[in-house]
Design an enzyme around this catalytic site. Sequence first.
Site, mmCIF file in Angstrom:
data_model
loop_
_atom_site.group_PDB
_atom_site.id
_atom_site.type_symbol
_atom_site.label_atom_id
_atom_site.label_comp_id
_atom_site.label_asym_id
_atom_site.label_seq_id
_atom_site.Cartn_x
_atom_site.Cartn_y
_atom_site.Cartn_z
ATOM 1 N N ASP A 7 37.636 -17.358 7.929
ATOM 2 C CA ASP A 7 38.694 -18.153 7.303
ATOM 3 C C ASP A 7 38.534 -19.664 7.506
ATOM 4 O OD1 ASP A 7 39.109 -17.802 9.997
ATOM 5 O OD2 ASP A 7 41.289 -17.687 9.864
ATOM 6 N N GLU B 176 35.322 -18.593 24.891
ATOM 7 C CA GLU B 176 34.210 -19.548 24.695
ATOM 8 C C GLU B 176 33.605 -19.936 26.030
ATOM 9 O OE1 GLU B 176 37.260 -19.826 23.427
ATOM 10 O OE2 GLU B 176 37.089 -19.977 21.239
HETATM 11 N N1 UDP Z 1 39.118 -10.569 13.000
HETATM 12 C C1 UDP Z 1 38.684 -9.258 13.114
HETATM 13 N N2 UDP Z 1 39.616 -8.290 13.408
HETATM 14 C C2 UDP Z 1 40.949 -8.572 13.601
HETATM 15 C C3 UDP Z 1 41.369 -9.911 13.471
HETATM 16 C C4 UDP Z 1 40.424 -10.887 13.186
HETATM 17 O O1 UDP Z 1 37.530 -8.971 12.947
HETATM 18 O O2 UDP Z 1 41.731 -7.649 13.868
HETATM 19 C C5 UDP Z 1 38.139 -11.607 12.644
HETATM 20 C C6 UDP Z 1 38.583 -12.538 11.535
HETATM 21 O O3 UDP Z 1 38.220 -12.027 10.279
HETATM 22 C C7 UDP Z 1 37.907 -13.844 11.884
HETATM 23 C C8 UDP Z 1 37.818 -13.791 13.401
HETATM 24 O O4 UDP Z 1 37.959 -12.435 13.789
HETATM 25 O O5 UDP Z 1 36.611 -13.922 11.317
HETATM 26 C C9 UDP Z 1 38.915 -14.614 14.058
HETATM 27 O O6 UDP Z 1 40.175 -14.144 13.654
HETATM 28 P P1 UDP Z 1 41.326 -15.107 13.098
HETATM 29 O O7 UDP Z 1 40.766 -16.020 12.095
HETATM 30 O O8 UDP Z 1 42.501 -14.265 12.697
HETATM 31 O O9 UDP Z 1 41.677 -15.875 14.433
HETATM 32 P P2 UDP Z 1 42.186 -17.364 14.662
HETATM 33 O O10 UDP Z 1 42.067 -18.133 13.395
HETATM 34 O O11 UDP Z 1 43.566 -17.213 15.109
HETATM 35 O O12 UDP Z 1 41.278 -17.876 15.715
HETATM 36 MN MN MN Z 2 40.773 -18.060 11.925
#
Ligand code: UDP
Ligand code: MN
Length: 354
Positions: free
Chosen positions: A214, A299
């Site tokens: 995203d 990280e």
């Molecule tokens: N993701 C995943 N499974 C989940 C939730 C998220 O594989 O149940 C993936 C999501 O598609 C993204 C990454 O993990 O590529 C980070 O997730 P997200 O963007 O929701 O996290 P944030 O933006 O809060 O760091």
């Molecule tokens: Mn994200």
Amino acid sequence: MGYLTPRRLLVFYFMALFMSLIYVIYSFASWCPNSFKEMNMRFPNDGDVNELQIRDKMIYEKNELLKLLQSRFQKVETNLRRLYPEVASEILEKDSNPNDLPYIYAITPTYTRPVQKAELIRLSQTFLHVRNFHWIVVEDSDRKTKLVENLLEHSGLEFTHLNVKTPDAWKLAPKDPNWLKPRGVLQRNLGLTWIRENLKKGANKGVLYFADDDNTYDLQIFEEMRGTKKVSVWPVGLVGKLRYESPIVVNGKVTGWHTYWMPERDFALDMAGFAINIELLFDKPLVQFEYEVKRGYQETTLLRGFVTKEELEPLADNCRKVLVWHTRTEKADLRNEEKLKKYGKPPSDLTIEV
Ligand code: UDP
Ligand code: MN
């Protein structure tokens, strides 16, 4: 005078004629720039004419295409030098020898939801602009889905498609705040394992990057990270409830972190803010993400295994440029599908992929 009989004159005449004929043939052959073999091609049999015309046409078309590509390349080069003067020369130099260009291995965890296809299309079409790029897509699911499989097949990218499901205990519930549990842990680890098992130290030169599905990526960040020796770092926009989070750089070295949240972490940066030379993955074969670490320490846990803060390589104009944004896509609101059903109208066709 008795020697010059008419008969002898006639013989002499024919001999001279014969010799001049030989001379004419000889000078014609040497005047012709090509060998006899090639001359045969210039005067082909009827049957060959068609094939020759087709070949001529092909050569003409290829030539035209070459001219077109040359002029396009010229434009790209001009734009590159105008927009990114600092890195243009480096990119163009590397461009002349793509075999020397280190690969970028981007690991993307992804999961099924209404916006997934839109996210992956946007991402894949960004990545299409990056040379020597291998996309490792890891689905958070028991099985690979047709949607992702088709999307990758038609993406035009070099890719690897994997899957592993997050255990229920580690899945965020719909109402949970997103900081409660780490996301993508097993998926990123599977990507790391794939690199370790399928690439070879020395033979495969490249860097690893965690590219969530995203986020928003400026193409320049890929060209900057390509040269990573150990671990490179840079700012990430719109994250941590700040305009940006960033390594603090003094005299070309990372001395701390611009972040509101736990700046005491060894590596207080977002997943989108660093790249790792894949050599380190082979040198430290056991380093990976862990569930059992303090919140916000994903990280830090990983990077501690590979480098010290002093070794970090700041990029993006000494961390003064934002080239990656931690954008988050709004959840799709599909409530009117149910309302349509309630009022006896047909909802959207489920066989249409969105
Ligand atoms: N993701 C995943 N499974 C989940 C939730 C998220 O594989 O149940 C993936 C999501 O598609 C993204 C990454 O993990 O590529 C980070 O997730 P997200 O963007 O929701 O996290 P944030 O933006 O809060 O760091
Ligand atoms: Mn994200």
